[in-house]
Design a protein around this motif. Structure first.
Motif, mmCIF file in Angstrom:
data_model
loop_
_atom_site.group_PDB
_atom_site.id
_atom_site.type_symbol
_atom_site.label_atom_id
_atom_site.label_comp_id
_atom_site.label_asym_id
_atom_site.label_seq_id
_atom_site.Cartn_x
_atom_site.Cartn_y
_atom_site.Cartn_z
ATOM 1 N N UNK A 282 0.814 -1.066 0.028
ATOM 2 C CA UNK A 282 0.056 -0.051 -0.107
ATOM 3 C C UNK A 282 1.021 1.221 0.019
ATOM 4 N N UNK A 283 0.716 2.259 -0.801
ATOM 5 C CA UNK A 283 1.159 3.313 -0.968
ATOM 6 C C UNK A 283 0.538 4.620 -0.636
ATOM 7 N N UNK A 284 0.720 5.328 0.444
ATOM 8 C CA UNK A 284 -0.105 6.358 0.752
ATOM 9 C C UNK A 284 0.749 7.739 -0.086
ATOM 10 N N UNK A 285 0.129 8.627 -0.885
ATOM 11 C CA UNK A 285 0.621 9.420 -1.611
ATOM 12 C C UNK A 285 -0.039 10.762 -0.851
ATOM 13 N N UNK A 286 0.908 11.622 -0.775
ATOM 14 C CA UNK A 286 0.352 12.926 -0.509
ATOM 15 C C UNK A 286 1.368 13.952 -1.114
ATOM 16 N N UNK A 287 0.529 14.834 -1.949
ATOM 17 C CA UNK A 287 1.153 15.960 -3.076
ATOM 18 C C UNK A 287 0.434 17.266 -2.536
ATOM 19 N N UNK A 288 1.386 18.010 -2.353
ATOM 20 C CA UNK A 288 0.980 19.433 -1.915
ATOM 21 C C UNK A 288 1.683 20.433 -2.873
ATOM 22 N N UNK A 289 0.740 21.667 -3.205
ATOM 23 C CA UNK A 289 1.141 22.652 -4.203
ATOM 24 C C UNK A 289 0.321 23.731 -3.547
ATOM 25 N N UNK B 294 -3.533 16.381 -2.472
ATOM 26 C CA UNK B 294 -3.901 15.737 -3.037
ATOM 27 C C UNK B 294 -3.373 14.141 -2.156
ATOM 28 N N UNK B 295 -4.634 13.557 -1.716
ATOM 29 C CA UNK B 295 -4.231 12.176 -1.066
ATOM 30 C C UNK B 295 -4.896 10.969 -1.693
ATOM 31 N N UNK B 296 -4.051 10.024 -1.878
ATOM 32 C CA UNK B 296 -4.410 8.721 -2.553
ATOM 33 C C UNK B 296 -3.578 7.575 -1.915
#
Length: 159
Positions: free
Chosen positions: A137-144, A149-151
């Motif tokens: 499981x890969x918890x992705x957190x992208x911020x700009x 964005x969470x996935x």
């Protein structure tokens, strides 16, 4: 009438002993499986996670409304994330964090900070060393800026 191969005074006790032996073997196997590799684990900070649930839910709802999409691949020992916005345009200049974990594990691996690709806009990567093959499981957190964005992506990893 022919004589049985094994006399009844031996076969019946052997049958009972075999049944008891199978029961003991099944119990031992169950204990080994329950305490061995891939066992269920206790989440150490479950109370704090429960208290933070509403905050996480609000953040996830805002992420869903943002409309960004992320894809994740494991290529040659690197985790590669591609980000696109609602219209399908690449998202660049974002800070991307990925936290890999086994689905049955309470403790995730260390969080990776992905680096933007110099060749492909909206693509981020970092070397990853996973402990073993299998489902991850890969918890992705992208911020700009103020956008987050969470996935939660799952991938089968083979070495």
């Amino acid at each position: 009438m022919s004589k049985p191969l094994i006399p009844p005074h031996i076969s019946w006790p052997a049958f009972i002993i075999a049944l008891l032996g199978m029961s003991v073997a099944g119990g031992v196997w169950s204990v080994i499986k329950a305490n061995g590799f891939g066992k269920a684990e206790v989440v150490s900070d479950y109370h704090q996670q429960a208290l933070d649930f509403n905050t996480h839910l609000a953040e996830q709802t805002a992420s869903n409304m943002l409309g960004w999409q992320s894809t994740l691949d494991i290529e040659a020992g690197n985790v590669v994330v591609k980000l696109t916005d609602r219209e399908g345009a690449p998202v660049f200049d974002a800070t991307v964090l990925v936290t890999p974990a086994r689905p049955e594990s309470a403790a995730p691996e260390s969080t990776l900070t992905l680096i933007p690709s110099p060749d492909v806009r909206g693509q981020y990567s970092a070397p990853v060393l996973l402990s073993r093959p299998g489902r991850w499981r890969f918890a992705v957190r992208a911020e700009r800026a103020d956008d987050v964005h969470l996935a939660d992506l799952r991938r089968d990893v083979r070495f």
